[in-house]
Enzyme design. Structure first.
Site, mmCIF file in Angstrom:
data_model
loop_
_atom_site.group_PDB
_atom_site.id
_atom_site.type_symbol
_atom_site.label_atom_id
_atom_site.label_comp_id
_atom_site.label_asym_id
_atom_site.label_seq_id
_atom_site.Cartn_x
_atom_site.Cartn_y
_atom_site.Cartn_z
ATOM 1 N N TRP A 11 0.867 -1.193 0.000
ATOM 2 C CA TRP A 11 0.000 0.000 0.000
ATOM 3 C C TRP A 11 0.901 1.239 0.000
ATOM 4 C CZ3 TRP A 11 -1.936 2.687 4.867
ATOM 5 C CH2 TRP A 11 -2.896 3.659 4.546
ATOM 6 N N ASP A 21 -0.350 -5.606 9.319
ATOM 7 C CA ASP A 21 -1.343 -4.585 9.018
ATOM 8 C C ASP A 21 -2.664 -5.292 8.727
ATOM 9 O OD1 ASP A 21 -2.826 -2.447 8.262
ATOM 10 O OD2 ASP A 21 -1.570 -1.817 6.590
ATOM 11 N N LYS A 54 -13.005 -0.153 7.084
ATOM 12 C CA LYS A 54 -13.696 -0.944 6.074
ATOM 13 C C LYS A 54 -14.748 -1.857 6.678
ATOM 14 C CE LYS A 54 -10.274 0.463 3.316
ATOM 15 N NZ LYS A 54 -9.145 1.300 3.692
#
Ligand code: LMR
Length: 395
Positions: free
Chosen positions: A130, A211, A246
């Site tokens: 990312w 993560d 999310k």
């Protein structure tokens, strides 16, 4: 003082979001930023969240400071969500958790903690990773290296190369691992990979920094953390950065947490204190609203079951979209896009060139990140065909 500041090129994801917003064309598709959308293209507030917000209005009795480490109950509940309440790390009290402003806040606090303990540390990130991992970790002064991960030819992990590069890491280095739904590739570690990774981390004395931004959006709330839980029952020290943007749809509420797993309960309080002091020196205390809602939902059987039902629906929708997209793209183009079916979470690489991506944007108003990462959840029954025809026209 500021007259010599030069403008920066836009962030690859946020810049695209702004470009899309300013695009006046009537039919346009945003597959850029990783935000879940329903079949109408909306990102609705989850029902469980709405309900918790209503309850909050009556329950909340003060807006006084909550402290740099956030809500104790929230921290306990998210420990259970990540590890399961029976995990040996929780039983042994070898975990210090801090409520953070989103997953980014957790990554930043984690990076600052590492810097405090060992300033010249190197963090290995997957190639690709990312985009924001680099400024978040590098910005704290940590050195960044990368390890092989995604192979654009096989559309899978290049496992031999991945473990070959990780062998080069030195004693005490940090390995950043995506817990599930790898961003940007959608290609996850399988059970065997987690096992091999655990063996390598233990043998070489490396510190995992996990993560975990998409728990529940890959295979399921529990399934998505099976590898992590096993790893943490063996590896004595680790960091886990959690985001609830999310899976609770709380993007703008900045809701996350960082767990630091320790080799001994004797240092849990000291590490908690250090985490709080790092937060105090950056933003003082985390925002309360999102965490209050997560706490409310995880602590209430009824709200929790509404939320898990909604999360299952989201995951099911993404998985159906993956099937449809893979089939329709393969049929329309005579190329093989079936890999999209096997990948997890919101993202996949389409595997097209920068030139083709530009034509899709300029001519067809279809937006994706320059790497060809698409947010599958941005597709719906009204735009899927438009998207397939656009891709067909450029490949
Ligand atoms: C993404 O990867 O698109 C999301 O995680 C949003 C972001 O902040 O980049």
């Amino acid at each position: 003082m500021f007259e010599n500041i030069s403008p920066l090129t836009a962030d690859p994801i946020l810049g695209l979001m702004a470009e899309f917003r300013n695009d006046k064309r009537e039919k346009k598709i945003d597959l850029g930023v990783g935000v879940y959308r329903d079949d109408h293209g909306n990102t609705p507030i989850m029902r469980a969240v709405k309900e918790a917000e209503k309850q909050k209005l009556t329950i909340e009795s003060t807006k006084s400071y909550i402290g740099p480490n956030g809500s104790e109950r929230y921290n306990e509940l998210i420990q259970n969500m990540t590890l399961g309440s029976n995990h040996v790390v929780i039983k042994d009290r070898r975990i210090a958790t801090i409520q953070t402003p989103g997953g980014c806040g957790a990554l930043k606090i984690g990076a600052e903690l590492i810097k405090k303990v060992k300033g010249n540390s190197t963090v290995w990130v997957s190639s690709p990773t990312w985009a924001n991992h680099i400024p978040l970790l590098g910005g704290a002064g940590l050195k960044i290296n990368d390890y092989h991960y995604y192979c654009p030819v096989t559309k899978r992990i290049n496992k031999s190369k991945m473990f070959e590069t990780l062998e080069k890491a030195s004693d005490g280095d940090i390995i950043l691992v995506h817990g599930c739904c790898h961003n940007p590739s959608g290609v996850d570690l399988d059970e065997e990979d987690w096992k091999n990774l655990t063996e390598l981390l233990a043998r070489k004395n490396l510190l995992p920094f996990i993560d975990l931004a998409y728990q529940g959006l890959g295979d399921g709330l529990e399934e998505d953390v099976t590898g992590i839980r096993k790893l943490l029952s063996i590896i004595p020290e680790a960091l886990v950065a959690c985001s609830y943007s999310k899976n609770f749809g709380l993007y703008r509420e900045r809701t996350g947490g960082l767990h630091v797993i320790l080799s001994s309960a004797d240092i849990t309080n000291a590490v908690s204190g250090q985490l709080g002091s790092i937060a105090r020196g950056i933003y003082s205390m985390p925002p309360a609203h999102g965490a209050f809602l997560v706490e409310q939902i995880l602590d209430d059987g009824c709200l929790k079951s509404i939320w898990t039902g909604e999360l299952n629906e989201m995951r099911g929708r993404i998985s159906n979209l993956r099937m449809k997209l893979a089939t329709e793209l393969s049929e329309a183009t005579n190329l093989d896009f079936n890999f999209i079916m096997n990948q997890k979470g919101m993202f996949s690489f389409l595997g097209i060139s920068k030139e083709q991506i530009d034509i899709l944007k300029n001519k067809h108003a279809i937006y994706m990140v320059d790497s060809s990462r698409i947010n599958v959840a941005g597709l719906n029954s009204n735009n899927l065909d438009f998207f397939v025809q656009g891709v067909k026209a450029v490949v």
